[in-house]
Design a protein around this motif. Structure first.
Motif, mmCIF file in Angstrom:
data_model
loop_
_atom_site.group_PDB
_atom_site.id
_atom_site.type_symbol
_atom_site.label_atom_id
_atom_site.label_comp_id
_atom_site.label_asym_id
_atom_site.label_seq_id
_atom_site.Cartn_x
_atom_site.Cartn_y
_atom_site.Cartn_z
ATOM 1 N N ARG A 115 -8.716 3.754 2.075
ATOM 2 C CA ARG A 115 -9.504 2.634 2.604
ATOM 3 C C ARG A 115 -9.697 1.560 1.528
ATOM 4 N N VAL A 116 -9.951 2.005 0.302
ATOM 5 C CA VAL A 116 -10.107 1.060 -0.816
ATOM 6 C C VAL A 116 -8.790 0.317 -1.042
ATOM 7 N N ALA A 117 -7.677 1.063 -1.030
ATOM 8 C CA ALA A 117 -6.363 0.441 -1.235
ATOM 9 C C ALA A 117 -6.070 -0.590 -0.141
ATOM 10 N N LEU A 118 -6.445 -0.257 1.084
ATOM 11 C CA LEU A 118 -6.233 -1.165 2.208
ATOM 12 C C LEU A 118 -7.085 -2.424 2.055
ATOM 13 N N ALA A 119 -8.354 -2.233 1.700
ATOM 14 C CA ALA A 119 -9.257 -3.380 1.506
ATOM 15 C C ALA A 119 -8.777 -4.263 0.357
ATOM 16 N N ARG A 120 -8.339 -3.637 -0.734
ATOM 17 C CA ARG A 120 -7.883 -4.411 -1.897
ATOM 18 C C ARG A 120 -6.615 -5.200 -1.578
ATOM 19 N N THR A 155 -14.100 -1.557 6.350
ATOM 20 C CA THR A 155 -13.461 -0.275 6.043
ATOM 21 C C THR A 155 -14.453 0.882 5.957
ATOM 22 N N GLY A 156 -15.717 0.617 6.256
ATOM 23 C CA GLY A 156 -16.729 1.675 6.242
ATOM 24 C C GLY A 156 -17.064 2.200 4.863
ATOM 25 N N LEU A 157 -16.917 1.352 3.846
ATOM 26 C CA LEU A 157 -17.121 1.785 2.458
ATOM 27 C C LEU A 157 -18.417 1.262 1.844
ATOM 28 N N VAL A 199 0.870 -1.178 0.000
ATOM 29 C CA VAL A 199 0.000 0.000 0.000
ATOM 30 C C VAL A 199 0.908 1.230 0.000
ATOM 31 N N PHE A 200 0.751 2.076 -1.032
ATOM 32 C CA PHE A 200 1.608 3.243 -1.201
ATOM 33 C C PHE A 200 0.984 4.489 -0.580
ATOM 34 N N GLN A 201 1.762 5.578 -0.537
ATOM 35 C CA GLN A 201 1.246 6.836 0.012
ATOM 36 C C GLN A 201 0.092 7.351 -0.837
ATOM 37 N N GLN A 202 0.216 7.252 -2.145
ATOM 38 C CA GLN A 202 -0.874 7.596 -3.054
ATOM 39 C C GLN A 202 -1.535 6.303 -3.509
ATOM 40 N N ALA A 203 -2.829 6.200 -3.239
ATOM 41 C CA ALA A 203 -3.552 4.963 -3.556
ATOM 42 C C ALA A 203 -3.470 4.658 -5.055
ATOM 43 N N GLN A 204 -2.997 3.456 -5.394
ATOM 44 C CA GLN A 204 -2.857 3.043 -6.788
ATOM 45 C C GLN A 204 -4.111 2.260 -7.191
ATOM 46 N N LEU A 205 -5.148 3.000 -7.608
ATOM 47 C CA LEU A 205 -6.452 2.405 -7.904
ATOM 48 C C LEU A 205 -6.826 2.639 -9.360
ATOM 49 N N PHE A 206 -7.851 1.921 -9.819
ATOM 50 C CA PHE A 206 -8.352 2.072 -11.188
ATOM 51 C C PHE A 206 -9.516 3.055 -11.178
ATOM 52 N N LYS A 210 -16.256 -1.010 -5.213
ATOM 53 C CA LYS A 210 -16.456 -2.453 -5.109
ATOM 54 C C LYS A 210 -15.625 -3.209 -6.140
ATOM 55 N N GLU A 211 -15.606 -2.719 -7.363
ATOM 56 C CA GLU A 211 -14.864 -3.393 -8.432
ATOM 57 C C GLU A 211 -13.359 -3.358 -8.187
ATOM 58 N N ASN A 212 -12.869 -2.252 -7.589
ATOM 59 C CA ASN A 212 -11.449 -2.170 -7.253
ATOM 60 C C ASN A 212 -11.067 -3.214 -6.217
ATOM 61 N N ILE A 213 -11.916 -3.392 -5.206
ATOM 62 C CA ILE A 213 -11.633 -4.381 -4.161
ATOM 63 C C ILE A 213 -11.690 -5.801 -4.733
ATOM 64 N N GLN A 214 -12.624 -6.031 -5.635
ATOM 65 C CA GLN A 214 -12.797 -7.355 -6.234
ATOM 66 C C GLN A 214 -11.694 -7.718 -7.219
ATOM 67 N N PHE A 215 -11.037 -6.710 -7.774
ATOM 68 C CA PHE A 215 -10.146 -6.917 -8.917
ATOM 69 C C PHE A 215 -9.110 -8.030 -8.702
ATOM 70 N N PRO A 216 -8.324 -8.009 -7.604
ATOM 71 C CA PRO A 216 -7.310 -9.067 -7.462
ATOM 72 C C PRO A 216 -7.915 -10.451 -7.295
#
Length: 263
Positions: free
Chosen positions: A144-149, A124-126, A83-90, A96-102
């Motif tokens: 939070r999304v990055a952490l969940a993913r 994560t309260g999302l 998990v980086f300082q800047q969330a690396q998300l799509f 939901k789709e970001n968390i499911q992706f992996p």
């Protein structure tokens, strides 16, 4: 003697540019048992992020060996999440789709994907934001999304590179609480890079205090403050006060040493 879960033996890292060599890490020896929460604390340029990159498999040591669960690290793997300082998300996907992706990439069963996604959305309260696109949510929510993913894949190790550094104070406290709860639920081994002494004392079982030029371990500090922790309940405690004072004393000595080194 029980084999350490993470082990760095005489690790050195030298970066070369043209004919110039920069020794970023030298003689790093570190053993971490499974399930421990470790903070790497120190100033910019002391090699904290380089240690994470070596453990992630993004870089290879110039000298020395790195082991996870008895196996040499030679490349990135699903047993280690970052998990980086800047969330690396799509940004084109929903929360939901970001968390499911992996999970989808690993071809997990649809029922398992649904169950795990729901669990981490709640944790994560999302949940209320599951259908929002990434560009529609705040920086704190993105983390939070990055952490969940990262956690949804059940990694053996979570590597976190100043993940809360860019957040405002209130959001940072909420994220620290969320991280602590997830760690207590999962007992994943965590290495967390920070510049913040209070944050390290709040989160860690153990603080690896780094010094620079070249990067090395200045001290290995056990944190024995009782859990569950919050800043308001640990800050008045004598151990918090004394440990923070001790860390500041070492940091001041290292700053003086670095000034002398420059001159």
């Amino acid at each position: 003697m029980t084999q350490p879960f993470i082990e760095l033996n005489n690790v050195q890292k030298i970066f070369k540019q043209n004919k110039t060599e920069n020794t970023v890490l030298e003689d790093i020896n570190l053993k971490i048992p499974e399930g421990q929460f470790v903070c790497l604390l120190g100033p910019s340029g002391c090699g904290k992020s380089t240690i994470l990159n070596l453990l992630a498999g993004f870089e290879k040591p110039t000298l020395g060996e790195i082991y996870v669960d008895g196996q040499t690290i030679s490349a990135p793997g699903i047993d280690r999440a970052v998990v980086f300082q800047q969330a690396q998300l799509f940004p084109w996907l929903t929360v939901k789709e970001n968390i499911q992706f992996p999970l989808k990439q690993s071809k997990a069963e649809p029922k398992y994907i649904a169950e795990q996604t729901e669990y981490y959305l709640e944790k994560t309260g999302l949940k209320k934001f599951e259908n929002h696109r990434i560009w529609q949510i705040s920086g704190g929510m993105k983390q939070r999304v990055a952490l969940a993913r990262a956690w949804v894949m059940k990694p053996k190790i979570l590597l976190m590179d100043e993940p809360f550094g860019a957040l405002d104070a209130q959001t940072r406290i909420l994220m620290q609480e969320t991280l602590t709860q997830l760690w207590q639920d999962n007992k994943t081994t965590v290495l967390f890079v920070t510049h913040d002494i209070d944050e390290s004392l709040l989160l860690a079982d153990r603080i690896i205090l780094m010094a620079g030029h070249p990067g090395r371990i200045a001290e290995d500090i056990q944190v024995n403050l009782p859990r569950a922790r919050s800043i308001e309940n640990i800050a008045p405690q004598q151990e918090f006060i004394e440990t923070k004072k001790h860390i500041l004393e070492i940091m001041r000595k290292e700053v003086s040493r670095m000034i002398d080194y420059i001159h």
